[in-house]
Write an enzyme that holds these catalytic residues in place. Sequence first.
Site, mmCIF file in Angstrom:
data_model
loop_
_atom_site.group_PDB
_atom_site.id
_atom_site.type_symbol
_atom_site.label_atom_id
_atom_site.label_comp_id
_atom_site.label_asym_id
_atom_site.label_seq_id
_atom_site.Cartn_x
_atom_site.Cartn_y
_atom_site.Cartn_z
ATOM 1 N N TRP A 21 -4.391 -5.263 3.751
ATOM 2 C CA TRP A 21 -4.966 -4.134 4.481
ATOM 3 C C TRP A 21 -4.163 -3.872 5.760
ATOM 4 O O TRP A 21 -3.813 -2.746 6.075
ATOM 5 C CB TRP A 21 -6.435 -4.429 4.811
ATOM 6 C CG TRP A 21 -7.207 -3.288 5.418
ATOM 7 C CD1 TRP A 21 -6.752 -2.022 5.680
ATOM 8 C CD2 TRP A 21 -8.576 -3.287 5.827
ATOM 9 N NE1 TRP A 21 -7.756 -1.250 6.224
ATOM 10 C CE2 TRP A 21 -8.882 -2.011 6.315
ATOM 11 C CE3 TRP A 21 -9.573 -4.266 5.813
ATOM 12 C CZ2 TRP A 21 -10.149 -1.675 6.816
ATOM 13 C CZ3 TRP A 21 -10.829 -3.930 6.297
ATOM 14 C CH2 TRP A 21 -11.114 -2.665 6.789
ATOM 15 N N TYR A 57 -4.262 1.648 1.558
ATOM 16 C CA TYR A 57 -3.704 0.863 2.667
ATOM 17 C C TYR A 57 -2.382 1.494 3.103
ATOM 18 O O TYR A 57 -1.418 1.541 2.339
ATOM 19 C CB TYR A 57 -3.454 -0.588 2.238
ATOM 20 C CG TYR A 57 -4.702 -1.379 1.891
ATOM 21 C CD1 TYR A 57 -5.977 -0.902 2.177
ATOM 22 C CD2 TYR A 57 -4.591 -2.615 1.265
ATOM 23 C CE1 TYR A 57 -7.102 -1.636 1.857
ATOM 24 C CE2 TYR A 57 -5.721 -3.355 0.942
ATOM 25 C CZ TYR A 57 -6.974 -2.863 1.234
ATOM 26 O OH TYR A 57 -8.084 -3.602 0.906
ATOM 27 N N SER A 153 -14.162 -4.480 -6.691
ATOM 28 C CA SER A 153 -14.391 -4.929 -5.328
ATOM 29 C C SER A 153 -15.744 -4.370 -4.928
ATOM 30 O O SER A 153 -15.981 -3.164 -5.073
ATOM 31 C CB SER A 153 -13.287 -4.403 -4.401
ATOM 32 O OG SER A 153 -13.459 -4.883 -3.081
#
Length: 328
Positions: A21, A57, A153
């Site tokens: 990230w 990201y 996720s």
Amino acid sequence: MNYRKLGKTGFNVSEISLGTWQVGGKWGEPFSHTNADQILNQAVDAGINFIDTADVYGDGESEKAVGRLLRSRQERIYVATKCGRRLRPHTNETYQPDVLRKFVEDSLRNMELETLDLIQLHCPPTDVYYRPEIFELFDRLKEEGKIQHLGVSVEKVEEALKAIEFPNVTTVQIIFNMFRQRPAELFFTEAKRRDIGVIVRVPLASGLLTGTYSPTTEFSPTDHRNFNREGAAFDKGETFSGVEYETGLAAVEELRSIYPDVQNLAPDALRWILTFDAVSCIIPGASKPSHLASNLKALKQPAPSHQQMAAVKQIYDERIKNPVHYLW
């Protein structure tokens, strides 16, 4: 480095892996490919063979950096990316198979790959987990050779438990740490029973569990630890694991009595996670090489004693559980 099996993928992945990230710079800062290249290569040099990224990201720049790493190294490096957070608005209705297919194909182009080792739905709204057509898409993508495995996720244990009912879901990425202990209950039991790989993210509660923050610590206006404490931009559980900042600082001070004479609690906090055998790997982030070095120290830490485990649980029960446990 130690390795564990990532559930039914069959991949043997490094216990301490890498989340990207902030690998190209701290949260909110412009992406730096020089910084990313240094961190990524040092991670592989240390034996890390599993890297988690996402199309959002650095607006795709993280994926490009990971792709460049893969082309420059001979080691077998497993890459997981994620899709879905580019949707605007990020709602159940905007999740559509044709759009998700395009996201997967964009990630393949960003990394210059023909096949993704693992594609993960990126914290979709809860209702998405009740739509079989979304999960069926990834069976087709696997048949086409564009992906090897599907994972999710999640924000909530409820979502994790629902996701693993789909037979093509092989992994779950979930927040788990000293301040977020609920996954160790029913979810870990079910994950082991179904041979689901468990990827732990936010293992240090956005840095709180390093023990290096104080009431006077300042975060950049573009850092989610500044602007997302109440969930203004995304689920507030992603920021300090949903723990109110001052409450977290007080809990950390109590943790210091369990780990006396330790300035940086991060290695012990990561080692605590590794005591749970349902965990396949941890993906702490790093915005500089020193963060990576700190994370890797967990591998040399002794396992916490029964007394330490009980003390961590007591701090959680007394300070954290009531405001956090039942929300996620």
